[in-house]
Structures are given as structure tokens and as C-alpha cells.
Design an enzyme around this catalytic site. Structure first.
Site, mmCIF file in Angstrom:
data_model
loop_
_atom_site.group_PDB
_atom_site.id
_atom_site.type_symbol
_atom_site.label_atom_id
_atom_site.label_comp_id
_atom_site.label_asym_id
_atom_site.label_seq_id
_atom_site.Cartn_x
_atom_site.Cartn_y
_atom_site.Cartn_z
ATOM 1 N N CYS A 17 37.673 35.668 39.362
ATOM 2 C CA CYS A 17 37.871 36.592 40.498
ATOM 3 C C CYS A 17 39.353 36.844 40.754
ATOM 4 O O CYS A 17 40.138 35.911 40.913
ATOM 5 C CB CYS A 17 37.225 36.003 41.752
ATOM 6 S SG CYS A 17 37.551 36.958 43.239
ATOM 7 N N CYS B 34 41.827 34.280 48.867
ATOM 8 C CA CYS B 34 40.666 33.398 49.014
ATOM 9 C C CYS B 34 41.004 32.033 48.443
ATOM 10 O O CYS B 34 41.601 31.915 47.378
ATOM 11 C CB CYS B 34 39.466 33.985 48.286
ATOM 12 S SG CYS B 34 37.976 32.981 48.478
ATOM 13 N N CYS C 266 37.559 31.083 42.438
ATOM 14 C CA CYS C 266 36.627 31.212 41.308
ATOM 15 C C CYS C 266 37.397 31.721 40.086
ATOM 16 O O CYS C 266 38.283 32.571 40.209
ATOM 17 C CB CYS C 266 35.502 32.176 41.673
ATOM 18 S SG CYS C 266 34.556 31.634 43.112
ATOM 19 N N GLU D 53 41.762 45.360 51.091
ATOM 20 C CA GLU D 53 41.091 46.514 50.518
ATOM 21 C C GLU D 53 39.662 46.640 51.030
ATOM 22 O O GLU D 53 38.980 45.647 51.250
ATOM 23 C CB GLU D 53 41.099 46.422 48.991
ATOM 24 C CG GLU D 53 42.521 46.555 48.464
ATOM 25 C CD GLU D 53 42.608 46.597 46.959
ATOM 26 O OE1 GLU D 53 43.611 47.144 46.484
ATOM 27 O OE2 GLU D 53 41.713 46.102 46.256
ATOM 28 N N CYS E 156 32.089 48.051 51.630
ATOM 29 C CA CYS E 156 32.346 46.673 51.223
ATOM 30 C C CYS E 156 33.635 46.216 51.915
ATOM 31 O O CYS E 156 34.695 46.775 51.685
ATOM 32 C CB CYS E 156 32.494 46.670 49.696
ATOM 33 S SG CYS E 156 32.897 45.066 49.011
ATOM 34 N N CYS F 208 33.707 45.034 41.786
ATOM 35 C CA CYS F 208 33.635 43.644 42.258
ATOM 36 C C CYS F 208 34.724 42.799 41.631
ATOM 37 O O CYS F 208 34.901 42.822 40.424
ATOM 38 C CB CYS F 208 32.324 42.999 41.839
ATOM 39 S SG CYS F 208 30.896 43.742 42.525
HETATM 40 N N1 SAH Z 1 33.603 35.344 48.580
HETATM 41 C C1 SAH Z 1 32.335 35.933 48.634
HETATM 42 C C2 SAH Z 1 32.355 37.423 48.833
HETATM 43 C C3 SAH Z 1 33.382 38.200 48.049
HETATM 44 S S1 SAH Z 1 33.197 38.240 46.319
HETATM 45 C C4 SAH Z 1 31.532 35.574 47.398
HETATM 46 O O1 SAH Z 1 32.093 35.031 46.467
HETATM 47 O O2 SAH Z 1 30.337 35.815 47.421
HETATM 48 C C5 SAH Z 1 31.954 39.466 46.080
HETATM 49 C C6 SAH Z 1 31.240 39.393 44.730
HETATM 50 O O3 SAH Z 1 32.067 39.831 43.653
HETATM 51 C C7 SAH Z 1 30.829 37.974 44.389
HETATM 52 O O4 SAH Z 1 29.515 37.887 43.939
HETATM 53 C C8 SAH Z 1 31.795 37.650 43.306
HETATM 54 O O5 SAH Z 1 31.344 36.617 42.554
HETATM 55 C C9 SAH Z 1 31.923 38.945 42.573
HETATM 56 N N2 SAH Z 1 33.049 38.977 41.649
HETATM 57 C C10 SAH Z 1 34.232 38.353 41.806
HETATM 58 N N3 SAH Z 1 35.030 38.580 40.730
HETATM 59 C C11 SAH Z 1 34.333 39.364 39.892
HETATM 60 C C12 SAH Z 1 34.638 39.964 38.630
HETATM 61 N N4 SAH Z 1 35.809 39.793 38.033
HETATM 62 N N5 SAH Z 1 33.693 40.728 38.051
HETATM 63 C C13 SAH Z 1 32.498 40.938 38.667
HETATM 64 N N6 SAH Z 1 32.171 40.417 39.865
HETATM 65 C C14 SAH Z 1 33.070 39.627 40.477
HETATM 66 FE FE1 SF4 Z 2 36.676 33.847 46.808
HETATM 67 FE FE2 SF4 Z 2 36.489 35.555 44.768
HETATM 68 FE FE3 SF4 Z 2 35.191 33.213 44.693
HETATM 69 FE FE4 SF4 Z 2 34.361 35.143 46.399
HETATM 70 S S1 SF4 Z 2 34.355 35.255 44.158
HETATM 71 S S2 SF4 Z 2 34.650 32.952 46.837
HETATM 72 S S3 SF4 Z 2 36.361 36.078 46.931
HETATM 73 S S4 SF4 Z 2 37.430 33.490 44.741
#
Ligand code: SAH
Ligand code: SF4
Length: 371
Positions: free
Chosen positions: A121, A114, A118, A94, A107, A343
């Protein structure tokens, strides 16, 4: 697919130079073709009018120009556009475009899924499938540029900023991500300034140390917690590269960078987890020696995850503490949440909650994108 032909979107400027050198052509051919590809967004050789007919004929036999294909396009009430793009391997990624008053931010995704996983996420929750190739990363920008029209033709630079904040951890797909960033910065391609290209990372320290040797684009750090105990839980890679080690690496990067003198700290606000006054104080403390601006991101929910976003009141109180400690803070507006483009909501799924949708191929996506 496409047999032995070389996809020119998979080549960096140096790659194109080598390619044309191997064909016995002068190096300037590489720049000419680069412009056609990335400034004008052409996808056929006949449009390359300053290339001789015979070379065009040769290229048709041995090369292709092939980006990811659009499966769906969704436009949010706030103008945010989300594309699901299908890869040749069948998976989907996406890409999101976020229009704002004075800029337009694209973006982009760097991986399918990934591995960092996290806890908040949705990309992480689907697991890791594979790294994207250069053509699949820069192909997202190429596609969006073609959609809006080449700035060379329209005179409008609709995409003014590119952030690596889509699906995937960009530092775990190092070379293609660096190649893509170089094309974004290259005058004969997208020509963006280093301040307008941002790499966001969860903190892969060895890769960040390597990054400063090859670029100095703007840096965003997904911190999300002010101490190791909590960050271990939210961002599991923290067990390997704890906050202290990570912030030292970030500092080295910033010290080396003309463009990225200030770190953007991303901090997802999750109700009752990382959003207390104590957390805010702790955060201000650990960041005091790093030039930064903090971006508070209200947690965006996704199916199967039980976290909730912090309340407005908590967000305000958290922000207040940071500000009173001299920090620069912005709270990220949630954009495109009606189309799951906010995000952390990017999973490559195809759904029906759209106002406008071009459905091109549904089957391939459904089967492959969830790992
Ligand atoms: N992997 C990289 C880039 C992609 S994530 C990273 O983690 O930085 C991009 C941003 O979206 C990150 O700051 C991540 O923490 C945030 N993000 C992920 N899941 C989210 C959620 N459920 N609500 C709000 N932000 C989120
Ligand atoms: Fe991976 Fe999502 Fe963590 Fe970014 S926020 S490192 S995309 S698991």
C-alpha cells in the site's frame, strides 16, 4: 488560522446542539444549521435565511464554516475524479469519486498516512502523519457535494455511497470517523442508509468490538491472505490480531448489525504471493462460517514497490475456485488508474499526469505530505 472561531464543520449534531444551547438558543437551531451545512453545502451565514439576522451576525463573529481546500482536481478517462485537498496544517489528503451506472461512490480518507504499513500500500509506505479531524473527514463529502450540487437543489443524489477506503486506517481514528459516519446517516445531513456507508479496516480488533456498540454500517475487511504466516507479512497488524481472533470479532459485528449482514472481504491479488489455487481453497475454508462476498482487487502498482498484479488467467482461476466453493466473488475493476486514483495509490502527491487540473497551491503540498 481563524483565531478562536469555532469551525461548525467540526461539530456533530450533538456538538451543534450544545453549541447553540451555550448561546442560549433553542435546540432546533442546531438542526436548521446542520441542514444548511450538510444538505445545502453553504459556507456563509448570510445564506441561512431562516436564521434571524442577529443570530447570523453573532455567528459571523464567533464561528466559521471551513472545509479542506482543493489543490488539484483530476478527471480520469473513465470519469473517476480525484481531488487533492489541502489541510490547514499544510498536508494533503486525497478523495476519489467513482461514478458507476447506478451509483456514485465517494472514497474518503481518515488519516494523513497510515501506521499499519501494509507491504502493498502506497499510503502505508509514506508512514503516519496524523489523524484527521471531523471537519477534515466530513469536509471531503461536503466538498464533493458542493462540487456536484446539493441533492436538495438538483434533485440528483450524485453521491449515493461513501466508503472509508481512502488514506488511513479509520478504526485508528475512531471518534472523528464515527462522528463523520453519523453525519452521513443523519436525515438532516447526508441521509444515507447504513448499507451505503462502508468502513474498511485492516482489522483493529478492540476498535471493531467498540464499533458495534455505536453503529452498524457496512463493513469491509482487508484480509488479503488466508493464513497468519502470509498475512503477517502483508498486513503487519495481523501479528497483533491474528485471523482467528479477527474473524471472531467480525462475526460479533455482523451478528449485531441489521445493515451489514454480509462482510465484504477485500483481497488484493499479488502475483506469486497470495494468488495460488491453494490460497483460494484456504480462503474459502476460513470464510465458510461468515456471510460474505469477496472482492478481488488486482494489485495496483506504485513507485518503489516491486509487487506485480496477478495475471488475468490467475485471477480467473482463483475466482473459479472460490465460486465452486459457493462463495460470491467480484473482481474490482480498476478505476482511475490513469490519475493514480485506484486503491492503494493515494498518497496526497501532486503530479502532472492529468488531463484537466486546477492548480491552486503547489508548494504546501510538496513539502508536507510525504512523511
Ligand atoms: N486502511 C483501510 C482502508 C483504506 S485501504 C484498509 O486497509 O482497509 C482501502 C483498500 O485498498 C484496502 O482493501 C487496501 O488493502 C487496498 N489497497 C491498498 N493498497 C493497494 C494496492 N496497491 N493495490 C490494490 N489495492 C490496495
Ligand atoms: Fe493502512 Fe494502506 Fe494497510 Fe489500509 S491498506 S491499513 S491504508 S497501510
Amino acid at each position: 488560522m481563524n483565531g478562536e472561531k469555532t469551525n461548525l464543520l467540526n461539530l456533530s449534531l450533538d456538538g451543534l446542539k450544545d453549541y447553540f444551547a451555550d448561546l442560549g438558543e433553542k435546540p432546533f437551531r442546531a438542526t436548521q444549521v446542520l441542514k444548511w451545512l450538510h444538505q445545502y453545502g453553504v459556507d456563509d451565514f448570510d445564506s441561512m435565511t431562516n436564521i434571524s439576522k442577529s443570530l447570523r451576525g453573532k455567528l459571523k463573529d464567533i464561528a466559521i464554516i471551513h472545509g479542506p481546500e482543493v489543490v488539484t482536481q483530476q478527471i480520469s478517462d473513465d470519469g473517476t475524479i480525484k481531488w487533492a485537498l489541502k489541510l490547514d496544517s499544510g498536508q494533503a489528503i486525497e478523495t476519489v469519486f467513482i461514478p458507476e451506472k447506478n451509483r456514485g461512490t465517494l472514497c474518503v480518507s481518515s488519516q494523513v498516512g497510515c501506521v499499519v504499513d501494509c507491504s502493498f500500500c502506497s499510503t502505508g509506505s509514506q508512514g503516519f502523519n496524523r489523524n484527521l479531524e471531523l471537519s477534515e473527514i466530513i469536509g471531503q463529502v461536503w466538498h464533493a457535494m458542493r462540487y456536484f450540487g446539493s441533492a436538495k437543489v438538483t434533485g440528483n443524489r450524485t453521491i449515493s455511497n461513501v466508503v472509508f477506503m481512502g488514506m488511513g486506517e479509520p478504526l485508528l481514528n475512531f471518534d472523528p470517523v464515527v462522528d463523520a459516519m453519523n453525519l452521513l446517516l443523519e436525515d438532516n445531513a447526508y441521509g444515507l442508509s447504513k448499507r451505503r456507508v462502508t468502513l474498511s479496516t485492516s482489522g483493529i480488533v478492540p476498535a471493531l468490538d467498540k464499533l458495534l456498540e455505536v453503529t452498524d454500517v457496512a463493513l469491509a475487511l482487508s484480509l488479503h491472505a488466508p493464513n497468519d504466516k502470509l498475512r503477517d507479512e502483508l498486513v503487519p497488524i495481523n501479528k497483533k490480531y491474528p485471523i482467528d481472533v479477527l474473524l471472531k470479532s467480525v462475526k460479533r459485528y455482523l451478528d449485531n448489525s441489521a445493515a451489514a449482514r454480509k462482510l465484504t472481504v477485500e483481497y488484493v491479488m499479488i502475483d506469486g504471493l497470495n494468488d495460488s489455487i491453494d490460497h483460494a481453497c484456504e480462503l474459502a475454508k476460513i470464510l465458510r462460517n461468515i456471510p460474505n462476498k469477496i472482492n478481488l482487487i488486482p494489485y495496483n502498482p506504485f513507485p518503489g514497490n516491486s509487487y506485480r498484479s496477478s495475471s488475468q488467467k490467475t485471477l480467473k482461476a482463483f475466482e473459479q475456485i472460490l465460486v465452486s466453493n459457493g462463495m460470491i466473488v467480484t473482481t474490482r475493476k480498476t478505476r482511475g488508474d490513469d490519475i493514480d486514483a485506484a486503491c492503494g495509490q493515494l498518497v496526497g502527491k501532486v503530479n502532472d499526469r492529468t488531463r484537466r487540473m486546477e492548480r491552486i497551491d503547489h508548494k504546501a503540498i510538496k513539502v508536507n505530505n510525504i512523511v
